[in-house]
Design a protein around this motif. Sequence first.
Motif, PDB file in Angstrom:
ATOM      1  N   GLN A 157       0.833  -1.205   0.000  1.00  0.00           N
ATOM      2  CA  GLN A 157       0.000   0.000   0.000  1.00  0.00           C
ATOM      3  C   GLN A 157       0.869   1.256   0.000  1.00  0.00           C
ATOM      4  O   GLN A 157       0.597   2.198  -0.746  1.00  0.00           O
ATOM      5  CB  GLN A 157      -0.941   0.006   1.192  1.00  0.00           C
ATOM      6  N   ASP A 158       1.913   1.267   0.807  1.00  0.00           N
ATOM      7  CA  ASP A 158       2.825   2.423   0.833  1.00  0.00           C
ATOM      8  C   ASP A 158       3.485   2.634  -0.532  1.00  0.00           C
ATOM      9  O   ASP A 158       3.601   3.765  -1.012  1.00  0.00           O
ATOM     10  CB  ASP A 158       3.905   2.232   1.900  1.00  0.00           C
ATOM     11  N   LYS A 159       3.920   1.545  -1.162  1.00  0.00           N
ATOM     12  CA  LYS A 159       4.578   1.652  -2.470  1.00  0.00           C
ATOM     13  C   LYS A 159       3.591   2.159  -3.531  1.00  0.00           C
ATOM     14  O   LYS A 159       3.924   3.017  -4.345  1.00  0.00           O
ATOM     15  CB  LYS A 159       5.158   0.291  -2.868  1.00  0.00           C
ATOM     16  N   LEU A 160       2.345   1.657  -3.496  1.00  0.00           N
ATOM     17  CA  LEU A 160       1.347   2.113  -4.456  1.00  0.00           C
ATOM     18  C   LEU A 160       0.981   3.575  -4.224  1.00  0.00           C
ATOM     19  O   LEU A 160       0.722   4.311  -5.172  1.00  0.00           O
ATOM     20  CB  LEU A 160       0.102   1.231  -4.388  1.00  0.00           C
ATOM     21  N   GLU A 161       0.980   4.017  -2.965  1.00  0.00           N
ATOM     22  CA  GLU A 161       0.743   5.433  -2.672  1.00  0.00           C
ATOM     23  C   GLU A 161       1.854   6.296  -3.250  1.00  0.00           C
ATOM     24  O   GLU A 161       1.598   7.400  -3.741  1.00  0.00           O
ATOM     25  CB  GLU A 161       0.602   5.653  -1.169  1.00  0.00           C
ATOM     26  N   ASP A 162       3.100   5.800  -3.214  1.00  0.00           N
ATOM     27  CA  ASP A 162       4.212   6.528  -3.834  1.00  0.00           C
ATOM     28  C   ASP A 162       4.004   6.654  -5.343  1.00  0.00           C
ATOM     29  O   ASP A 162       4.178   7.728  -5.916  1.00  0.00           O
ATOM     30  CB  ASP A 162       5.541   5.817  -3.572  1.00  0.00           C
ATOM     31  N   TYR A 163       3.645   5.554  -5.980  1.00  0.00           N
ATOM     32  CA  TYR A 163       3.393   5.592  -7.423  1.00  0.00           C
ATOM     33  C   TYR A 163       2.274   6.578  -7.749  1.00  0.00           C
ATOM     34  O   TYR A 163       2.381   7.366  -8.684  1.00  0.00           O
ATOM     35  CB  TYR A 163       3.034   4.197  -7.957  1.00  0.00           C
ATOM     36  N   ALA A 164       1.190   6.525  -6.986  1.00  0.00           N
ATOM     37  CA  ALA A 164       0.056   7.432  -7.232  1.00  0.00           C
ATOM     38  C   ALA A 164       0.476   8.883  -7.018  1.00  0.00           C
ATOM     39  O   ALA A 164       0.074   9.775  -7.773  1.00  0.00           O
ATOM     40  CB  ALA A 164      -1.110   7.064  -6.326  1.00  0.00           C
ATOM     41  N   ALA A 165       1.287   9.145  -5.995  1.00  0.00           N
ATOM     42  CA  ALA A 165       1.699  10.517  -5.696  1.00  0.00           C
ATOM     43  C   ALA A 165       2.559  11.111  -6.801  1.00  0.00           C
ATOM     44  O   ALA A 165       2.446  12.301  -7.111  1.00  0.00           O
ATOM     45  CB  ALA A 165       2.462  10.552  -4.369  1.00  0.00           C
ATOM     46  N   TYR A 166       3.409  10.310  -7.412  1.00  0.00           N
ATOM     47  CA  TYR A 166       4.297  10.811  -8.466  1.00  0.00           C
ATOM     48  C   TYR A 166       3.644  10.814  -9.847  1.00  0.00           C
ATOM     49  O   TYR A 166       4.249  11.257 -10.815  1.00  0.00           O
ATOM     50  CB  TYR A 166       5.589   9.993  -8.521  1.00  0.00           C
ATOM     51  N   SER A 167       2.416  10.307  -9.974  1.00  0.00           N
ATOM     52  CA  SER A 167       1.812  10.130 -11.296  1.00  0.00           C
ATOM     53  C   SER A 167       0.946  11.298 -11.755  1.00  0.00           C
ATOM     54  O   SER A 167       0.328  11.204 -12.814  1.00  0.00           O
ATOM     55  CB  SER A 167       0.960   8.867 -11.301  1.00  0.00           C
ATOM     56  N   ASN A 168       0.858  12.354 -10.989  1.00  0.00           N
ATOM     57  CA  ASN A 168       0.003  13.501 -11.339  1.00  0.00           C
ATOM     58  C   ASN A 168      -1.450  13.076 -11.560  1.00  0.00           C
ATOM     59  O   ASN A 168      -2.114  13.540 -12.471  1.00  0.00           O
ATOM     60  CB  ASN A 168       0.530  14.233 -12.579  1.00  0.00           C
ATOM     61  N   GLY A 169      -1.917  12.157 -10.749  1.00  0.00           N
ATOM     62  CA  GLY A 169      -3.311  11.723 -10.819  1.00  0.00           C
ATOM     63  C   GLY A 169      -3.611  10.659 -11.850  1.00  0.00           C
ATOM     64  O   GLY A 169      -4.769  10.308 -12.052  1.00  0.00           O
ATOM     65  N   ASN A 170      -2.590  10.112 -12.512  1.00  0.00           N
ATOM     66  CA  ASN A 170      -2.826   9.105 -13.540  1.00  0.00           C
ATOM     67  C   ASN A 170      -2.856   7.671 -13.015  1.00  0.00           C
ATOM     68  O   ASN A 170      -3.319   6.779 -13.717  1.00  0.00           O
ATOM     69  CB  ASN A 170      -1.776   9.203 -14.648  1.00  0.00           C
ATOM     70  N   ILE A 171      -2.333   7.418 -11.829  1.00  0.00           N
ATOM     71  CA  ILE A 171      -2.358   6.066 -11.262  1.00  0.00           C
ATOM     72  C   ILE A 171      -3.355   6.041 -10.108  1.00  0.00           C
ATOM     73  O   ILE A 171      -3.303   6.863  -9.210  1.00  0.00           O
ATOM     74  CB  ILE A 171      -0.968   5.627 -10.766  1.00  0.00           C
ATOM     75  N   HIS A 172      -4.258   5.065 -10.182  1.00  0.00           N
ATOM     76  CA  HIS A 172      -5.233   4.837  -9.114  1.00  0.00           C
ATOM     77  C   HIS A 172      -5.130   3.371  -8.712  1.00  0.00           C
ATOM     78  O   HIS A 172      -4.929   2.504  -9.566  1.00  0.00           O
ATOM     79  CB  HIS A 172      -6.652   5.144  -9.603  1.00  0.00           C
ATOM     80  N   PHE A 173      -5.272   3.106  -7.434  1.00  0.00           N
ATOM     81  CA  PHE A 173      -5.208   1.722  -6.987  1.00  0.00           C
ATOM     82  C   PHE A 173      -6.341   1.428  -6.023  1.00  0.00           C
ATOM     83  O   PHE A 173      -6.900   2.324  -5.409  1.00  0.00           O
ATOM     84  CB  PHE A 173      -3.851   1.391  -6.359  1.00  0.00           C
ATOM     85  N   GLU A 174      -6.671   0.142  -5.935  1.00  0.00           N
ATOM     86  CA  GLU A 174      -7.699  -0.298  -5.007  1.00  0.00           C
ATOM     87  C   GLU A 174      -7.353  -1.697  -4.522  1.00  0.00           C
ATOM     88  O   GLU A 174      -6.752  -2.489  -5.248  1.00  0.00           O
ATOM     89  CB  GLU A 174      -9.077  -0.304  -5.671  1.00  0.00           C
ATOM     90  N   PHE A 175      -7.713  -1.967  -3.273  1.00  0.00           N
ATOM     91  CA  PHE A 175      -7.573  -3.294  -2.715  1.00  0.00           C
ATOM     92  C   PHE A 175      -8.934  -3.974  -2.820  1.00  0.00           C
ATOM     93  O   PHE A 175      -9.935  -3.440  -2.347  1.00  0.00           O
ATOM     94  CB  PHE A 175      -7.111  -3.230  -1.258  1.00  0.00           C
ATOM     95  N   ILE A 176      -8.965  -5.123  -3.449  1.00  0.00           N
ATOM     96  CA  ILE A 176     -10.213  -5.857  -3.641  1.00  0.00           C
ATOM     97  C   ILE A 176     -10.631  -6.456  -2.293  1.00  0.00           C
ATOM     98  O   ILE A 176      -9.821  -7.077  -1.609  1.00  0.00           O
ATOM     99  CB  ILE A 176     -10.028  -6.971  -4.701  1.00  0.00           C
ATOM    100  N   PRO A 177     -11.912  -6.283  -1.908  1.00  0.00           N
ATOM    101  CA  PRO A 177     -12.381  -6.834  -0.629  1.00  0.00           C
ATOM    102  C   PRO A 177     -12.296  -8.359  -0.601  1.00  0.00           C
ATOM    103  O   PRO A 177     -12.406  -9.021  -1.630  1.00  0.00           O
ATOM    104  CB  PRO A 177     -13.833  -6.368  -0.538  1.00  0.00           C
ATOM    105  N   ASP A 178     -12.130  -8.894   0.589  1.00  0.00           N
ATOM    106  CA  ASP A 178     -11.915 -10.328   0.773  1.00  0.00           C
ATOM    107  C   ASP A 178     -13.057 -11.182   0.217  1.00  0.00           C
ATOM    108  O   ASP A 178     -12.819 -12.264  -0.298  1.00  0.00           O
ATOM    109  CB  ASP A 178     -11.714 -10.626   2.263  1.00  0.00           C
ATOM    110  N   GLU A 179     -14.295 -10.696   0.305  1.00  0.00           N
ATOM    111  CA  GLU A 179     -15.425 -11.504  -0.164  1.00  0.00           C
ATOM    112  C   GLU A 179     -15.454 -11.643  -1.688  1.00  0.00           C
ATOM    113  O   GLU A 179     -16.062 -12.557  -2.217  1.00  0.00           O
ATOM    114  CB  GLU A 179     -16.761 -10.984   0.366  1.00  0.00           C
ATOM    115  N   LYS A 180     -14.802 -10.746  -2.422  1.00  0.00           N
ATOM    116  CA  LYS A 180     -14.782 -10.797  -3.887  1.00  0.00           C
ATOM    117  C   LYS A 180     -13.451 -11.313  -4.436  1.00  0.00           C
ATOM    118  O   LYS A 180     -13.327 -11.533  -5.634  1.00  0.00           O
ATOM    119  CB  LYS A 180     -15.008  -9.401  -4.471  1.00  0.00           C
ATOM    120  N   ILE A 181     -12.480 -11.477  -3.562  1.00  0.00           N
ATOM    121  CA  ILE A 181     -11.106 -11.679  -4.012  1.00  0.00           C
ATOM    122  C   ILE A 181     -10.922 -12.969  -4.807  1.00  0.00           C
ATOM    123  O   ILE A 181     -10.232 -12.976  -5.826  1.00  0.00           O
ATOM    124  CB  ILE A 181     -10.139 -11.601  -2.811  1.00  0.00           C
TER     125      ILE A 181
END
Length: 177
Positions: A81-105
């Motif tokens: 999550q920390d690494k993905l937040e870094d990618y999103a922060a440096y992407s000028n809003g072009n990278i979005h991430f989500e964690f899929i909930p356990d019931e759908k995983i």
Amino acid sequence: MNTQNKKSFITYIAIIAVILVIGNIVSRNWFFRLDLTDNKEHSLSNSSKSIIGKIDDYLIIKAYFSENLPHQLANTRRFVQDKLEDYAAYSNGNIHFEFIPDEKIKDEAQKSGIQPLQVQVLENDAFIVRQIFMGLELLYEDNKEIIPAIQQEKLEYDISTKIKILVDTNKETLAIA
């Protein structure tokens, strides 16, 4: 306290408040992060930042992580999550991430090609084998890349390599006649 001291105190507080408001407005457009670790393990490398700079459309990253990971893997989800937040922060809003909930995983991960991993866990004084998910799916335009199993040591390399594959449209081809 006399009136002169009250006026100078109120003026002093007002100046500080104005400086803070202006500072917040100006710093909202600047991003800065300081990593003081020896090997810069909490910072993206310059090559990763360069790859991120080539993204000109939305890149969606779906993270498939089981909720109850064994204790030896418990910090992996937070690290990712920390690494993905870094990618999103440096992407000028072009990278979005989500964690899929356990019931759908289970359904969604297998649809994307991410298979469960077998992990030995010590529970109630016995070793049992559990199935867990720890993978990423990267979606860019009409293309998809997956990282089926997360390894912390090379996570940045894996993510940046997959992004480069997705974003790099100037692939040279070699033809032999």
